[in-house]
Design a protein around this motif. Structure first.
Motif, PDB file in Angstrom:
ATOM      1  N   ALA A 121      -0.168 -15.201  30.718  1.00 26.99           N
ATOM      2  CA  ALA A 121      -1.513 -15.702  31.001  1.00 26.99           C
ATOM      3  C   ALA A 121      -1.457 -17.145  31.483  1.00 26.99           C
ATOM      4  CB  ALA A 121      -2.372 -15.611  29.746  1.00 26.99           C
ATOM      5  N   ASP A 122      -2.524 -17.581  32.110  1.00 29.42           N
ATOM      6  CA  ASP A 122      -2.680 -18.973  32.525  1.00 29.42           C
ATOM      7  C   ASP A 122      -3.294 -19.723  31.341  1.00 29.42           C
ATOM      8  OD1 ASP A 122      -3.327 -21.425  33.563  1.00 29.42           O
ATOM      9  OD2 ASP A 122      -4.219 -20.653  35.397  1.00 29.42           O
ATOM     10  N   LEU A 123      -2.452 -20.377  30.555  1.00 33.79           N
ATOM     11  CA  LEU A 123      -2.945 -21.018  29.331  1.00 33.79           C
ATOM     12  C   LEU A 123      -3.909 -22.159  29.627  1.00 33.79           C
ATOM     13  CD1 LEU A 123       0.086 -21.113  26.838  1.00 33.79           C
ATOM     14  CD2 LEU A 123      -1.805 -19.500  26.981  1.00 33.79           C
ATOM     15  N   LEU A 124      -3.690 -22.877  30.722  1.00 33.68           N
ATOM     16  CA  LEU A 124      -4.615 -23.967  31.040  1.00 33.68           C
ATOM     17  C   LEU A 124      -6.021 -23.438  31.320  1.00 33.68           C
ATOM     18  CD1 LEU A 124      -2.550 -26.495  33.200  1.00 33.68           C
ATOM     19  CD2 LEU A 124      -3.557 -26.854  30.938  1.00 33.68           C
ATOM     20  N   SER A 125      -6.095 -22.270  31.962  1.00 32.95           N
ATOM     21  CA  SER A 125      -7.413 -21.658  32.174  1.00 32.95           C
ATOM     22  C   SER A 125      -8.031 -21.258  30.855  1.00 32.95           C
ATOM     23  CB  SER A 125      -7.279 -20.429  33.086  1.00 32.95           C
ATOM     24  OG  SER A 125      -6.870 -20.816  34.374  1.00 32.95           O
ATOM     25  N   LYS A 126      -7.188 -20.756  29.939  1.00 34.39           N
ATOM     26  CA  LYS A 126      -7.678 -20.387  28.614  1.00 34.39           C
ATOM     27  C   LYS A 126      -8.153 -21.622  27.848  1.00 34.39           C
ATOM     28  CE  LYS A 126      -5.419 -16.015  27.503  1.00 34.39           C
ATOM     29  NZ  LYS A 126      -6.564 -15.423  26.805  1.00 34.39           N
ATOM     30  N   VAL A 127      -7.466 -22.741  28.045  1.00 39.82           N
ATOM     31  CA  VAL A 127      -7.895 -23.987  27.410  1.00 39.82           C
ATOM     32  C   VAL A 127      -9.281 -24.386  27.930  1.00 39.82           C
ATOM     33  CG1 VAL A 127      -7.443 -26.473  27.279  1.00 39.82           C
ATOM     34  CG2 VAL A 127      -5.569 -24.855  26.916  1.00 39.82           C
ATOM     35  N   GLN A 128      -9.457 -24.291  29.235  1.00 38.79           N
ATOM     36  CA  GLN A 128     -10.736 -24.682  29.839  1.00 38.79           C
ATOM     37  C   GLN A 128     -11.885 -23.781  29.388  1.00 38.79           C
ATOM     38  OE1 GLN A 128      -9.863 -24.660  34.024  1.00 38.79           O
ATOM     39  NE2 GLN A 128      -8.651 -26.557  33.935  1.00 38.79           N
ATOM     40  N   GLU A 129     -11.598 -22.489  29.191  1.00 39.88           N
ATOM     41  CA  GLU A 129     -12.655 -21.572  28.765  1.00 39.88           C
ATOM     42  C   GLU A 129     -12.836 -21.552  27.252  1.00 39.88           C
ATOM     43  OE1 GLU A 129     -10.236 -17.302  28.537  1.00 39.88           O
ATOM     44  OE2 GLU A 129     -11.091 -17.956  30.452  1.00 39.88           O
ATOM     45  N   GLY A 130     -11.957 -22.271  26.536  1.00 41.60           N
ATOM     46  CA  GLY A 130     -12.120 -22.426  25.102  1.00 41.60           C
ATOM     47  C   GLY A 130     -11.463 -21.366  24.241  1.00 41.60           C
ATOM     48  N   SER A 131     -10.634 -20.506  24.822  1.00 43.83           N
ATOM     49  CA  SER A 131      -9.982 -19.465  24.031  1.00 43.83           C
ATOM     50  C   SER A 131      -8.568 -19.860  23.585  1.00 43.83           C
ATOM     51  CB  SER A 131      -9.922 -18.160  24.823  1.00 43.83           C
ATOM     52  OG  SER A 131      -9.178 -18.323  26.014  1.00 43.83           O
ATOM     53  N   PHE A 132      -8.112 -21.039  24.022  1.00 42.01           N
ATOM     54  CA  PHE A 132      -6.806 -21.538  23.560  1.00 42.01           C
ATOM     55  C   PHE A 132      -6.922 -23.036  23.341  1.00 42.01           C
ATOM     56  CE2 PHE A 132      -2.298 -22.523  23.516  1.00 42.01           C
ATOM     57  CZ  PHE A 132      -1.766 -21.403  22.867  1.00 42.01           C
ATOM     58  N   ARG A 133      -6.407 -23.493  22.194  1.00 43.67           N
ATOM     59  CA  ARG A 133      -6.540 -24.901  21.823  1.00 43.67           C
ATOM     60  C   ARG A 133      -5.670 -25.798  22.710  1.00 43.67           C
ATOM     61  NH1 ARG A 133      -8.829 -26.194  16.808  1.00 43.67           N
ATOM     62  NH2 ARG A 133      -7.688 -28.172  16.956  1.00 43.67           N
ATOM     63  N   GLU A 134      -6.255 -26.859  23.195  1.00 41.83           N
ATOM     64  CA  GLU A 134      -5.528 -27.787  24.060  1.00 41.83           C
ATOM     65  C   GLU A 134      -4.404 -28.478  23.300  1.00 41.83           C
ATOM     66  OE1 GLU A 134      -6.468 -31.364  27.278  1.00 41.83           O
ATOM     67  OE2 GLU A 134      -7.918 -30.915  25.682  1.00 41.83           O
ATOM     68  N   ASP A 135      -4.664 -28.877  22.038  1.00 42.36           N
ATOM     69  CA  ASP A 135      -3.626 -29.578  21.271  1.00 42.36           C
ATOM     70  C   ASP A 135      -2.437 -28.656  20.992  1.00 42.36           C
ATOM     71  OD1 ASP A 135      -5.158 -28.011  19.603  1.00 42.36           O
ATOM     72  OD2 ASP A 135      -5.684 -29.613  18.200  1.00 42.36           O
ATOM     73  N   LEU A 136      -2.702 -27.370  20.770  1.00 42.39           N
ATOM     74  CA  LEU A 136      -1.606 -26.428  20.563  1.00 42.39           C
ATOM     75  C   LEU A 136      -0.824 -26.219  21.857  1.00 42.39           C
ATOM     76  CD1 LEU A 136      -0.024 -24.446  18.824  1.00 42.39           C
ATOM     77  CD2 LEU A 136      -1.731 -22.698  19.370  1.00 42.39           C
ATOM     78  N   TYR A 137      -1.530 -26.163  22.969  1.00 35.60           N
ATOM     79  CA  TYR A 137      -0.866 -25.986  24.267  1.00 35.60           C
ATOM     80  C   TYR A 137       0.182 -27.077  24.488  1.00 35.60           C
ATOM     81  CZ  TYR A 137      -0.142 -26.102  29.316  1.00 35.60           C
ATOM     82  OH  TYR A 137       0.437 -26.134  30.558  1.00 35.60           O
ATOM     83  N   TYR A 138      -0.179 -28.323  24.221  1.00 33.54           N
ATOM     84  CA  TYR A 138       0.758 -29.416  24.457  1.00 33.54           C
ATOM     85  C   TYR A 138       1.834 -29.494  23.373  1.00 33.54           C
ATOM     86  CZ  TYR A 138      -2.139 -30.885  28.330  1.00 33.54           C
ATOM     87  OH  TYR A 138      -2.814 -30.901  29.522  1.00 33.54           O
ATOM     88  N   ARG A 139       1.575 -28.858  22.230  1.00 32.27           N
ATOM     89  CA  ARG A 139       2.613 -28.787  21.183  1.00 32.27           C
ATOM     90  C   ARG A 139       3.711 -27.791  21.556  1.00 32.27           C
ATOM     91  NH1 ARG A 139       3.781 -32.396  17.067  1.00 32.27           N
ATOM     92  NH2 ARG A 139       1.863 -33.521  16.614  1.00 32.27           N
TER      93      ARG A 139
END
Length: 455
Positions: A285-303
């Protein structure tokens, strides 16, 4: 190079005498008179073996000496005693001593025991080095392909595997994301520990926490005993979080805390657990898109995104298809105990398909064709039994339409060269001299092309 022996004995005369015996056997000996001195010496004097007197000052208690054996950090220990006590001998061996020898000591016997212990240690060390070397050879190489993107991925694996950096592997399904993750583990300093794989989308949301963290008895209905979670199983090793983009938001918060602090509580538990794990994540999946739509945490993405390794669809690296087929054929030959081959037409068919399921679909297709091939030599007749001509035509058309506009002149020339080489080798039953003559090039030139294209 001389092997080093640390001799620990409180009798000066014995230390001097045994030191001379061992020096004649070409050992480098350091002799000390107490356990305290041995603790100081072991760090500075990198001994291959320890000769340890069982009764040492100031306590003269054999148990104190036996308790000190782990301090010698895995080196073989030969216990020396002035008393031929069978029970103490057995106890010492049970606690990890290599052997037991009683005073007065026969120099020849001492030489034999020492030589056997050092030989065993040397062989174990060489075996470990060979295993590590084999892992380094096989680890990154398990991601197969001659394409530029495949070569870059292997180089990146080799560079970052020995570190503890977190890795996010992205790319279409079936492109080898778990293969990359296992290679990172096999080449790491954690290779001797567990590689634990978790498919974040395959476990129901209400069970994922207990699967990861474990639980204590009575935490919920049906929890009749404690259960160790996957995080604990991965302690010291690698935790692979497959399809992390499918992890529920509530679980993302708890995972973030684990990554930040290295601690967690089992479900229903009050005792905090500490873990040391390397996290490798994967997603299509495109995690950055998920971050923008609110279904994936931004802080977790960068972790989790320490280093990003991006895989390509097989249709974007078709030059890898022959190499992958070779590897899969070898694996199938081992399983089926027979020789397997692809006719030139069959090889060309495999090269021309779109492979929307990528490497996974390619492998499944090859295994299916191999299973119905009566002779082991797979032909277009075998393929057509499984894949109707309409499907073949549409699949080839999809492949051509998706790639024709992107393939350069050099790539088209390469495709043509590969096809001509295959046909020539097929015609002459693998005879490279005859094939080279047909192609109008030297035998050495043909060999170089075969190596270049991975044929």
């Amino acid at each position: 190079m001389q092997n080093k022996i640390l001799l620990v004995d409180d009798e000066p005369a014995f230390r001097e005498l045994a030191g001379r015996w061992l020096a004649k056997q070409d050992y480098h000996v350091k002799a000390v008179g107490s356990l305290e001195e041995s603790r100081e010496a072991i760090g500075k004097f990198d001994a291959d073996l320890v000769l340890l007197d069982l009764s040492m000052p100031p306590h003269f208690d054999p148990q104190v000496t036996l308790d000190a054996m782990p301090e010698f950090e895995g080196r073989p220990v030969i216990i020396i005693t002035g008393h031929a006590d069978r029970e103490l001998a057995l106890k010492a061996v049970e606690l990890g001593a290599w052997d037991f020898i009683a005073k007065p000591i026969d120099p020849d016997m001492l030489a034999v025991v020492v030589r056997r212990a050092i030989t065993k240690t040397t062989l174990e060390r060489e075996l470990n080095q060979l295993k590590q070397s084999t892992q380094q050879t096989q680890g990154a190489a398990s991601y197969i392909g001659h394409s530029v993107s495949s070569q870059k991925i292997r180089a990146l694996i080799e560079r970052i595997a020995p570190t503890n950096v977190r890795v996010l592997v992205t790319g279409p399904s079936g492109t080898g994301k778990e293969v990359i993750s296992r290679a990172l583990h096999d080449l790491s300093l954690r290779a001797s520990k567990a590689f634990v794989s978790v498919h974040c989308g395959a476990i129901p949301a209400d069970l994922l926490e207990s699967e990861l963290f474990g639980y204590v008895k009575g935490a919920f209905t049906g929890a009749e005993k404690d259960k160790v979670g996957l995080l604990s199983l991965a302690d010291g090793g690698t935790l692979f979080l497959d399809e992390i983009g499918e992890m529920p938001l509530a679980m993302q918060v708890k995972l973030l805390r684990v990554l930040q602090e290295g601690t967690f509580f089992p479900v229903g538990g009050r005792e905090q657990k500490h873990i040391d794990i390397r996290v490798v994540s994967a997603t299509n999946a495109d995690l950055l898109s998920k971050v923008q739509e609110g279904s994936f945490r931004e802080d977790l993405y960068y972790r989790i995104k320490g280093v990003n390794i991006e895989t390509q669809a097989l249709s974007e690296r078709l030059e890898d298809v022959p190499v992958l087929l070779q590897a899969f054929l070898k694996h199938l030959e081992t399983q089926q105990s027979k020789t397997l081959q692809l006719s030139s037409e069959a090889m060309q068919w495999f090269r021309e398909q779109a492979w929307q399921g990528n490497v996974r679909e390619l492998r499944n297709a090859l295994e299916s064709v191999a299973s119905i091939s009566p002779t082991g030599r797979m032909t277009m007749e075998d393929i057509q039994l499984l894949y109707p001509s309409d499907d073949i035509a549409s699949n080839r058309q999809a492949s051509n339409s998706s790639s024709s506009s992107e393939i350069t002149l050099d790539e088209q020339v390469r495709e043509l060269e590969i096809r001509l080489i295959h046909n020539a080798l097929e015609k002459h039953q693998g005879n490279r001299t005859q094939a080279a003559k047909q192609l109008g090039i030297s035998r050495q030139g043909l060999i170089k092309k075969i190596e270049r294209y991975g044929l």
